[in-house]
Design a protein around this motif. Structure first.
Motif, PDB file in Angstrom:
ATOM      1  N   VAL A 120      25.895 -16.970 133.167  1.00 53.00           N
ATOM      2  CA  VAL A 120      26.792 -17.750 134.023  1.00 53.00           C
ATOM      3  C   VAL A 120      26.221 -17.842 135.430  1.00 53.00           C
ATOM      4  CG1 VAL A 120      29.108 -17.927 135.004  1.00 53.00           C
ATOM      5  CG2 VAL A 120      28.805 -17.067 132.676  1.00 53.00           C
ATOM      6  N   HIS A 121      25.747 -16.715 135.949  1.00 55.36           N
ATOM      7  CA  HIS A 121      25.214 -16.695 137.309  1.00 55.36           C
ATOM      8  C   HIS A 121      23.978 -17.580 137.412  1.00 55.36           C
ATOM      9  CE1 HIS A 121      23.229 -15.123 140.963  1.00 55.36           C
ATOM     10  NE2 HIS A 121      24.470 -14.907 141.368  1.00 55.36           N
ATOM     11  N   ALA A 122      23.079 -17.487 136.446  1.00 53.91           N
ATOM     12  CA  ALA A 122      21.858 -18.285 136.478  1.00 53.91           C
ATOM     13  C   ALA A 122      22.184 -19.778 136.394  1.00 53.91           C
ATOM     14  CB  ALA A 122      20.940 -17.879 135.324  1.00 53.91           C
ATOM     15  N   ALA A 123      23.131 -20.147 135.537  1.00 51.87           N
ATOM     16  CA  ALA A 123      23.505 -21.555 135.400  1.00 51.87           C
ATOM     17  C   ALA A 123      24.142 -22.072 136.684  1.00 51.87           C
ATOM     18  CB  ALA A 123      24.462 -21.717 134.230  1.00 51.87           C
ATOM     19  N   SER A 124      24.996 -21.265 137.302  1.00 50.05           N
ATOM     20  CA  SER A 124      25.650 -21.660 138.538  1.00 50.05           C
ATOM     21  C   SER A 124      24.635 -21.862 139.649  1.00 50.05           C
ATOM     22  CB  SER A 124      26.680 -20.602 138.951  1.00 50.05           C
ATOM     23  OG  SER A 124      27.304 -20.942 140.174  1.00 50.05           O
ATOM     24  N   MET A 125      23.665 -20.956 139.763  1.00 49.14           N
ATOM     25  CA  MET A 125      22.635 -21.059 140.792  1.00 49.14           C
ATOM     26  C   MET A 125      21.752 -22.281 140.581  1.00 49.14           C
ATOM     27  SD  MET A 125      22.893 -18.658 143.065  1.00 49.14           S
ATOM     28  CE  MET A 125      21.240 -18.654 143.784  1.00 49.14           C
ATOM     29  N   PHE A 126      21.494 -22.623 139.318  1.00 47.57           N
ATOM     30  CA  PHE A 126      20.647 -23.779 139.031  1.00 47.57           C
ATOM     31  C   PHE A 126      21.342 -25.078 139.436  1.00 47.57           C
ATOM     32  CE2 PHE A 126      19.102 -27.246 136.380  1.00 47.57           C
ATOM     33  CZ  PHE A 126      17.720 -27.109 136.501  1.00 47.57           C
TER      34      PHE A 126
END
Length: 282
Positions: free
Chosen positions: A131-137
């Motif tokens: 979730v964090h990686a997708a949000s940052m992307f």
């Protein structure tokens, strides 16, 4: 009673269903207002979800509209009783998009959830790092505090799995092979899926690249069962957030699509074996 300026999707749905009952009964807005000794404007507010409605008044209106579907009326009464202020998602209002809050509320009240995803892991099955990686992307320039709020919100949505509600996910192999956040995060996400599959109420199946006849890549969706079939809802993602579909013809269309997708997915055991193999390749 002041009107609600921003009713939730569930409040809007309740009002829409009341309007359907009135129109099916051949009752005009003015006739409904006269029956309740109120104004046509107030009836319009109720049907737009801007005004609440008591159980007594709802049952009286349903009777006046000649609705003989007791299960539907009971389900509408339960909708009317619920205050969205009771939901955990209200903690995130002003931080998370309203449509995402609406989705959390609909998931909370769903009798079952069926989801089909092609390029993303279903939201309720996403691991924290994913979730964090997708949000940052998607929005790298947002403050870290906002990313953390999104992660926290997504994790709270997973509470629906703890209720025992049936959750059936069909995921295309493409989503499993997306290296969101890099190999380590992607592997952790697949392991998270395998753990989720151990829940007795969770079914995870995969459509492999090699599936014959599959042509539904553009139809990712989430199907949320209502207390009665008339209150089912389909949720699809758009660039502007969640979109909700509840027209009868469209619900029938998406039900039929789900059945076709279902027929191309591997059985659960074979699906989990494929997830393990992909994880080992990372």
């Amino acid at each position: 009673m002041p009107a609600k300026p921003n009713p939730t999707a569930r409040q809007v749905r309740l009002g829409a269903e009341m309007r359907k009952l009135r129109e099916a009964g051949g009752v005009s807005n003015r006739q409904a207002a006269e029956f309740l000794n109120t104004s046509p404007t107030q009836i319009s507010h109720i049907e737009a979800g801007r005004f609440g409605i008591s159980e007594e008044r709802l049952r009286s209106m349903a009777g006046f509209y000649a609705c003989d579907d007791a299960k539907l009326v009971d389900a509408l009464v339960e909708m009317a009783k619920w205050s969205p202020d009771k939901g955990w998602w209200e903690e995130y209002r002003g931080v998370i998009r309203p449509r995402a809050l609406d989705l959390a509320e609909l998931e909370h009240h769903a009798s079952c959830i069926r989801t089909f995803q092609v390029v993303h892991i279903p939201g309720v099955l996403q691991a924290e790092e994913y979730v964090h990686a997708a949000s940052m992307f998607v929005e790298p320039n947002r403050p870290e505090s906002e990313h953390e709020a999104r992660v926290s919100f997504r994790m709270r949505r997973q509470e629906v799995l703890e209720s025992g509600m049936p959750y059936d996910a069909i995921i295309h192999e493409a989503a499993l092979r997306m290296r969101v956040g890099g190999p380590k995060v992607a592997r952790a996400q697949l392991e998270h899926l395998l753990r989720a599959s151990e829940r007795t109420n969770v079914t995870i199946r995969v459509i492999p690249f090699a599936a014959d006849g599959f042509a539904g890549a553009g139809f990712a969706m989430q199907y949320l069962g209502g207390a009665v079939p008339q209150l089912d809802t389909v949720q699809i993602d758009t660039p502007h957030g969640a979109e909700f579909i509840d027209a009868t013809a469209q619900l029938n269309r998406y039900r039929a699509l789900l059945e076709r997708v279902d027929s191309t997915a591997l059985p659960q055991d074979a699906s989990l074996d494929l997830i393990r193999r992909i994880a080992q390749e990372l």
